[in-house]
Scaffold this motif. Structure first.
Motif, PDB file in Angstrom:
ATOM      1  N   GLU A  10       0.786  -1.301  -0.078  1.00  0.00           N
ATOM      2  CA  GLU A  10      -0.113   0.000  -0.049  1.00  0.00           C
ATOM      3  C   GLU A  10       0.845   1.184  -0.050  1.00  0.00           C
ATOM      4  N   ASP A  11       1.948   1.365   0.838  1.00  0.00           N
ATOM      5  CA  ASP A  11       2.557   2.656   0.955  1.00  0.00           C
ATOM      6  C   ASP A  11       3.907   2.753  -0.116  1.00  0.00           C
ATOM      7  N   ASN A  12       4.340   1.252  -0.730  1.00  0.00           N
ATOM      8  CA  ASN A  12       5.513   1.496  -1.482  1.00  0.00           C
ATOM      9  C   ASN A  12       5.395  -0.009  -2.715  1.00  0.00           C
ATOM     10  N   PRO A  13       4.347   0.345  -3.561  1.00  0.00           N
ATOM     11  CA  PRO A  13       4.183  -0.911  -4.462  1.00  0.00           C
ATOM     12  C   PRO A  13       5.676  -0.669  -5.378  1.00  0.00           C
ATOM     13  N   SER A  14       5.906  -2.128  -5.757  1.00  0.00           N
ATOM     14  CA  SER A  14       7.139  -2.069  -6.642  1.00  0.00           C
ATOM     15  C   SER A  14       6.870  -3.335  -7.690  1.00  0.00           C
ATOM     16  N   ALA A  15       7.746  -3.212  -8.643  1.00  0.00           N
ATOM     17  CA  ALA A  15       7.675  -4.362  -9.485  1.00  0.00           C
ATOM     18  C   ALA A  15       8.929  -4.674 -10.284  1.00  0.00           C
ATOM     19  N   ARG A  16       9.140  -5.981 -10.702  1.00  0.00           N
ATOM     20  CA  ARG A  16      10.421  -6.586 -11.171  1.00  0.00           C
ATOM     21  C   ARG A  16      10.219  -7.298 -12.516  1.00  0.00           C
ATOM     22  N   LEU A  17      11.082  -6.673 -13.528  1.00  0.00           N
ATOM     23  CA  LEU A  17      10.917  -7.362 -14.753  1.00  0.00           C
ATOM     24  C   LEU A  17      12.283  -8.239 -14.927  1.00  0.00           C
ATOM     25  N   SER A  18      11.827  -9.451 -15.063  1.00  0.00           N
ATOM     26  CA  SER A  18      12.969 -10.398 -15.580  1.00  0.00           C
ATOM     27  C   SER A  18      12.722 -11.020 -16.715  1.00  0.00           C
ATOM     28  N   ALA A  19      13.998 -11.676 -17.270  1.00  0.00           N
ATOM     29  CA  ALA A  19      14.151 -12.506 -18.487  1.00  0.00           C
ATOM     30  C   ALA A  19      14.956 -13.822 -18.174  1.00  0.00           C
ATOM     31  N   VAL A  20      14.495 -15.013 -18.653  1.00  0.00           N
ATOM     32  CA  VAL A  20      15.448 -16.179 -18.767  1.00  0.00           C
ATOM     33  C   VAL A  20      15.235 -16.655 -20.185  1.00  0.00           C
ATOM     34  N   ASP A  21      16.443 -17.353 -20.533  1.00  0.00           N
ATOM     35  CA  ASP A  21      16.507 -18.012 -21.728  1.00  0.00           C
ATOM     36  C   ASP A  21      15.744 -19.319 -21.609  1.00  0.00           C
ATOM     37  N   ALA A  22      15.629 -20.115 -22.518  1.00  0.00           N
ATOM     38  CA  ALA A  22      15.113 -21.517 -22.728  1.00  0.00           C
ATOM     39  C   ALA A  22      15.785 -22.486 -21.956  1.00  0.00           C
ATOM     40  N   ALA A  23      16.820 -22.448 -21.323  1.00  0.00           N
ATOM     41  CA  ALA A  23      17.378 -23.253 -20.507  1.00  0.00           C
ATOM     42  C   ALA A  23      17.139 -22.947 -19.037  1.00  0.00           C
ATOM     43  N   GLY A  24      16.557 -21.743 -18.756  1.00  0.00           N
ATOM     44  CA  GLY A  24      16.228 -21.232 -17.567  1.00  0.00           C
ATOM     45  C   GLY A  24      17.329 -20.333 -16.867  1.00  0.00           C
ATOM     46  N   GLU A  25      18.323 -19.933 -17.779  1.00  0.00           N
ATOM     47  CA  GLU A  25      19.434 -19.153 -17.281  1.00  0.00           C
ATOM     48  C   GLU A  25      18.925 -17.734 -17.421  1.00  0.00           C
ATOM     49  N   ALA A  26      19.221 -17.155 -16.212  1.00  0.00           N
ATOM     50  CA  ALA A  26      18.731 -15.535 -16.132  1.00  0.00           C
ATOM     51  C   ALA A  26      19.428 -14.598 -16.873  1.00  0.00           C
ATOM     52  N   LEU A  27      18.771 -13.969 -17.907  1.00  0.00           N
ATOM     53  CA  LEU A  27      19.335 -13.129 -18.728  1.00  0.00           C
ATOM     54  C   LEU A  27      19.182 -11.513 -18.133  1.00  0.00           C
ATOM     55  N   ALA A  28      18.422 -11.189 -17.350  1.00  0.00           N
ATOM     56  CA  ALA A  28      18.240  -9.797 -16.840  1.00  0.00           C
ATOM     57  C   ALA A  28      17.070  -9.578 -15.663  1.00  0.00           C
ATOM     58  N   SER A  29      17.299  -8.682 -15.097  1.00  0.00           N
ATOM     59  CA  SER A  29      16.185  -8.370 -13.911  1.00  0.00           C
ATOM     60  C   SER A  29      16.506  -6.996 -13.477  1.00  0.00           C
ATOM     61  N   ILE A  30      15.143  -6.272 -13.576  1.00  0.00           N
ATOM     62  CA  ILE A  30      15.364  -4.734 -13.389  1.00  0.00           C
ATOM     63  C   ILE A  30      14.116  -4.276 -12.605  1.00  0.00           C
ATOM     64  N   ALA A  31      14.077  -3.051 -12.079  1.00  0.00           N
ATOM     65  CA  ALA A  31      13.015  -2.905 -11.343  1.00  0.00           C
ATOM     66  C   ALA A  31      12.039  -1.725 -12.287  1.00  0.00           C
ATOM     67  N   VAL A  32      10.829  -1.877 -12.254  1.00  0.00           N
ATOM     68  CA  VAL A  32       9.983  -1.069 -13.327  1.00  0.00           C
ATOM     69  C   VAL A  32       9.015  -0.426 -12.327  1.00  0.00           C
ATOM     70  N   SER A  33       8.032   0.218 -12.900  1.00  0.00           N
ATOM     71  CA  SER A  33       6.798   0.835 -12.098  1.00  0.00           C
ATOM     72  C   SER A  33       5.844  -0.339 -12.101  1.00  0.00           C
ATOM     73  N   PRO A  34       5.327  -0.355 -11.077  1.00  0.00           N
ATOM     74  CA  PRO A  34       3.952  -1.327 -10.805  1.00  0.00           C
ATOM     75  C   PRO A  34       2.912  -1.276 -12.158  1.00  0.00           C
ATOM     76  N   GLY A  35       2.903  -0.184 -12.739  1.00  0.00           N
ATOM     77  CA  GLY A  35       2.117   0.052 -13.853  1.00  0.00           C
ATOM     78  C   GLY A  35       2.238  -0.411 -15.110  1.00  0.00           C
ATOM     79  N   PHE A  36       3.700  -0.843 -15.263  1.00  0.00           N
ATOM     80  CA  PHE A  36       4.164  -1.452 -16.390  1.00  0.00           C
ATOM     81  C   PHE A  36       3.255  -2.250 -17.040  1.00  0.00           C
ATOM     82  N   GLN A  37       2.972  -2.139 -18.291  1.00  0.00           N
ATOM     83  CA  GLN A  37       2.056  -3.100 -18.958  1.00  0.00           C
ATOM     84  C   GLN A  37       2.982  -4.212 -19.917  1.00  0.00           C
TER      85      GLN A  37
END
Length: 163
Positions: free
Chosen positions: A118-145
């Motif tokens: 309620e006070d500080n909503p947050s969101a995280r966008l992340s990506a993994v490849d077909a093998a399940g390896e993490a490619l990226a992870s960043i904070a984004v607006s909770p309103g990100f579509q």
């Protein structure tokens, strides 16, 4: 133990014509505010709002409600559980989205996870490849579509922070 279960030890069951309380669930038959009929409210112990509110059957005299009984109470509990489960599934689907896109290097799964504080909503966008390896992870607006186009743009931009 269920986190919503009634934590009052040895709470006696109540089985009255218009009020049943058994195993952390309470059914209460009330006057329907919208018409001349009756409604039933199902409350789960520990919840502020009823899990289910619905019309209730009139008794034979066509003025008073039909009394609650075991079969009706069990059906109401089952229905209330289903309503809660669907609401939880909907909330999960709203807060956790995942889309697969095809990129030059292969399939990439892009996920958006929203923390609805309620006070500080947050969101995280992340990506993994077909093998399940993490490619990226960043904070984004909770309103990100997150949709197929926005996921593909992010992957093609080499995971730069979306605008």
């Amino acid at each position: 133990m269920d986190e919503h279960a009634d934590d009052t030890p040895n709470t006696p069951d109540i089985r009255e014509p218009r009020l049943w309380s058994v195993d952390g669930w309470t059914a209460r038959v009330v006057k329907n505010e919208d018409d001349d009929g009756w409604a039933v409210e199902m409350h789960r112990a520990g919840d502020a709002e009823p899990a289910l509110v619905g019309p209730w059957t009139m008794g034979r005299d066509k003025k008073n409600p039909k009394p609650l009984d075991t079969a009706a109470f069990n059906t109401l509990v089952k229905t209330a559980h289903e309503v809660i489960r669907r609401a939880e599934q909907h909330l999960h689907a709203t807060l956790h989205r995942q889309i697969d896109v095809e990129a030059p290097g292969g399939r990439v799964t892009v996920s958006l996870d929203i923390e609805p504080d309620e006070d500080n909503p947050s969101a995280r966008l992340s990506a993994v490849d077909a093998a399940g390896e993490a490619l990226a992870s960043i904070a984004v607006s909770p309103g990100f579509q997150l949709n197929r186009a926005s996921a593909l743009r992010w992957v093609e931009a080499d995971f730069a922070k979306p605008r």
